[in-house]
Design an enzyme around this catalytic site. Sequence first.
Site, PDB file in Angstrom:
ATOM      1  CB  CYS A 140      52.493  41.517  45.017  1.00  0.00           C
ATOM      2  SG  CYS A 140      51.691  40.477  46.259  1.00  0.00           S
ATOM      3  CG  HIS A 220      54.610  40.389  50.526  1.00  0.00           C
ATOM      4  ND1 HIS A 220      53.601  39.915  51.316  1.00  0.00           N
ATOM      5  CD2 HIS A 220      54.024  40.659  49.329  1.00  0.00           C
ATOM      6  CE1 HIS A 220      52.453  39.903  50.636  1.00  0.00           C
ATOM      7  NE2 HIS A 220      52.689  40.360  49.430  1.00  0.00           N
TER       8      HIS A 220
HETATM    9  P1  NAD Z   1      39.895  44.072  46.483  1.00  0.00           P
HETATM   10  O1  NAD Z   1      38.949  43.248  47.281  1.00  0.00           O
HETATM   11  O2  NAD Z   1      40.620  45.200  47.141  1.00  0.00           O
HETATM   12  O3  NAD Z   1      39.123  44.697  45.239  1.00  0.00           O
HETATM   13  C1  NAD Z   1      38.282  43.937  44.429  1.00  0.00           C
HETATM   14  C2  NAD Z   1      37.215  44.838  43.828  1.00  0.00           C
HETATM   15  O4  NAD Z   1      36.368  44.058  43.017  1.00  0.00           O
HETATM   16  C3  NAD Z   1      36.333  45.517  44.871  1.00  0.00           C
HETATM   17  O5  NAD Z   1      36.281  46.865  44.531  1.00  0.00           O
HETATM   18  C4  NAD Z   1      34.945  44.934  44.692  1.00  0.00           C
HETATM   19  O6  NAD Z   1      33.989  45.944  44.723  1.00  0.00           O
HETATM   20  C5  NAD Z   1      35.003  44.383  43.290  1.00  0.00           C
HETATM   21  N1  NAD Z   1      34.226  43.147  43.184  1.00  0.00           N
HETATM   22  C6  NAD Z   1      33.941  42.249  44.125  1.00  0.00           C
HETATM   23  N2  NAD Z   1      33.223  41.220  43.615  1.00  0.00           N
HETATM   24  C7  NAD Z   1      33.062  41.519  42.329  1.00  0.00           C
HETATM   25  C8  NAD Z   1      32.404  40.868  41.265  1.00  0.00           C
HETATM   26  N3  NAD Z   1      31.788  39.703  41.453  1.00  0.00           N
HETATM   27  N4  NAD Z   1      32.431  41.470  40.054  1.00  0.00           N
HETATM   28  C9  NAD Z   1      33.043  42.667  39.863  1.00  0.00           C
HETATM   29  N5  NAD Z   1      33.696  43.318  40.843  1.00  0.00           N
HETATM   30  C10 NAD Z   1      33.707  42.737  42.047  1.00  0.00           C
HETATM   31  O7  NAD Z   1      40.913  43.042  45.822  1.00  0.00           O
HETATM   32  P2  NAD Z   1      42.415  43.329  45.375  1.00  0.00           P
HETATM   33  O8  NAD Z   1      43.302  43.220  46.548  1.00  0.00           O
HETATM   34  O9  NAD Z   1      42.479  44.559  44.541  1.00  0.00           O
HETATM   35  O10 NAD Z   1      42.708  42.041  44.484  1.00  0.00           O
HETATM   36  C11 NAD Z   1      42.291  41.958  43.132  1.00  0.00           C
HETATM   37  C12 NAD Z   1      43.145  40.914  42.429  1.00  0.00           C
HETATM   38  O11 NAD Z   1      44.513  41.347  42.448  1.00  0.00           O
HETATM   39  C13 NAD Z   1      43.128  39.526  43.062  1.00  0.00           C
HETATM   40  O12 NAD Z   1      43.304  38.566  42.042  1.00  0.00           O
HETATM   41  C14 NAD Z   1      44.362  39.554  43.941  1.00  0.00           C
HETATM   42  O13 NAD Z   1      44.867  38.277  44.237  1.00  0.00           O
HETATM   43  C15 NAD Z   1      45.310  40.349  43.059  1.00  0.00           C
HETATM   44  N6  NAD Z   1      46.423  40.994  43.769  1.00  0.00           N
HETATM   45  C16 NAD Z   1      46.198  41.615  44.963  1.00  0.00           C
HETATM   46  C17 NAD Z   1      47.271  42.186  45.618  1.00  0.00           C
HETATM   47  C18 NAD Z   1      47.102  42.850  46.962  1.00  0.00           C
HETATM   48  O14 NAD Z   1      48.043  42.877  47.721  1.00  0.00           O
HETATM   49  N7  NAD Z   1      45.960  43.414  47.287  1.00  0.00           N
HETATM   50  C19 NAD Z   1      48.544  42.151  45.049  1.00  0.00           C
HETATM   51  C20 NAD Z   1      48.728  41.576  43.795  1.00  0.00           C
HETATM   52  C21 NAD Z   1      47.642  40.980  43.168  1.00  0.00           C
END
Ligand code: NAD
Length: 341
Positions: A140, A220
């Site tokens: 992000c 942020h």
């Molecule tokens: P999150 O924890 O909210 O969601 C992750 C999902 O993956 C959950 O629904 C969980 O059930 C599932 N999960 C967990 N372990 C798993 C596995 N082994 N196999 C399959 N599914 C699994 O995470 P998020 O915040 O959505 O982040 C996901 C990605 O996006 C990460 O790489 C993160 O760095 C990136 N990201 C997050 C944000 C943010 O602010 N949340 C912003 C930009 C990028």
Amino acid sequence: MIKVAINGYGTIGKRVADAVAAQPDMEVIGVSKTSVSAEAYIAKERGYPLYIADLSKKPAFEKAGIEVAGDVDAMLKAADIIVDATPGGVGEKNRPIYEKLGKKAIFQGGEDHEVAGFSFNAHANYNEAAGKQFARVVSCNSTGLVRVIHALDQAFGVARVRAVMVRRGADPDDVKRGPIDAIVLNPATIPSHHGPDVRTVLPQIDIVTLAMIVPTTFMHMHTIQMDLKKETTREEVLKIFEDHSRIGLVRKATGIKSNAQLREYTQDLGRPRTDLWENGVFEESVSILNGKEFYCFQAIHQEADVIPENIDCIRALMGTVKDPEESIRMTNEALGLVAIG
Ligand code: NAD
């Protein structure tokens, strides 16, 4: 219709799923969850077929009234492309599975650049995705930085960037990280990882970033300074931002001077989940000093700005829309993204 599977239906995955479902040229063929949760109910509510990694958990889902369509393997096999939105580090473990199945996949910013070997931003390098199997949508913060740096680099050339990221402590639902009452250096060493991450998309840019984490959950805040190669004026820069479909200007007249007020504004606009998909550049802060020094503050909604980038990345990897501007227009129109300001 491009068949899209979303592996990991959390903060990012659920937003990507809704954004895919809104597009005219793609469909959600499945989403995955590891355990029964509120998000699993939302998947059911939206009508997305739900797949689970461990079929021994199927009775728990069914007991909760949530139908399981099958195991994650079946979902992956049925897809043209997978958006991996699992927690950081899990995508790297999933990559060999996608490789074995010969499926295209998009990873998120929590993975290292090397997981895909290609990092993506729609305005900066859409056409470089053609023919690739894997791409990674940068985080992000990096997405927010790349948008403004690329826009000004195209117009004036950017000699160097120095930026400070004030980062949200956790996502709004991430109760396990709180309560917190501190400003945490992230890290205490300089530079932070954001500058190198920007360079995975814009390798020519001289950039140094610093970061700290504060106790807030929505957005942020970036302080950005760039030395431009050509002299310009504040008005010219504002015009570039006005014309950019993913940079929004937070107008002085709104009186908005914080992430909290900006979130209220996106809520009042009726944005789904109050999402701010574009950079929120504070109009008042946009300054050109000594002809070539650019300064601004911008707010970045961590849960939202990467979503349209994932959608464009799907088309770029699939090669179905060749012109980046056309894909960006389609994505924005389907989401209802008319840049604020
Ligand atoms: P999150 O924890 O909210 O969601 C992750 C999902 O993956 C959950 O629904 C969980 O059930 C599932 N999960 C967990 N372990 C798993 C596995 N082994 N196999 C399959 N599914 C699994 O995470 P998020 O915040 O959505 O982040 C996901 C990605 O996006 C990460 O790489 C993160 O760095 C990136 N990201 C997050 C944000 C943010 O602010 N949340 C912003 C930009 C990028």
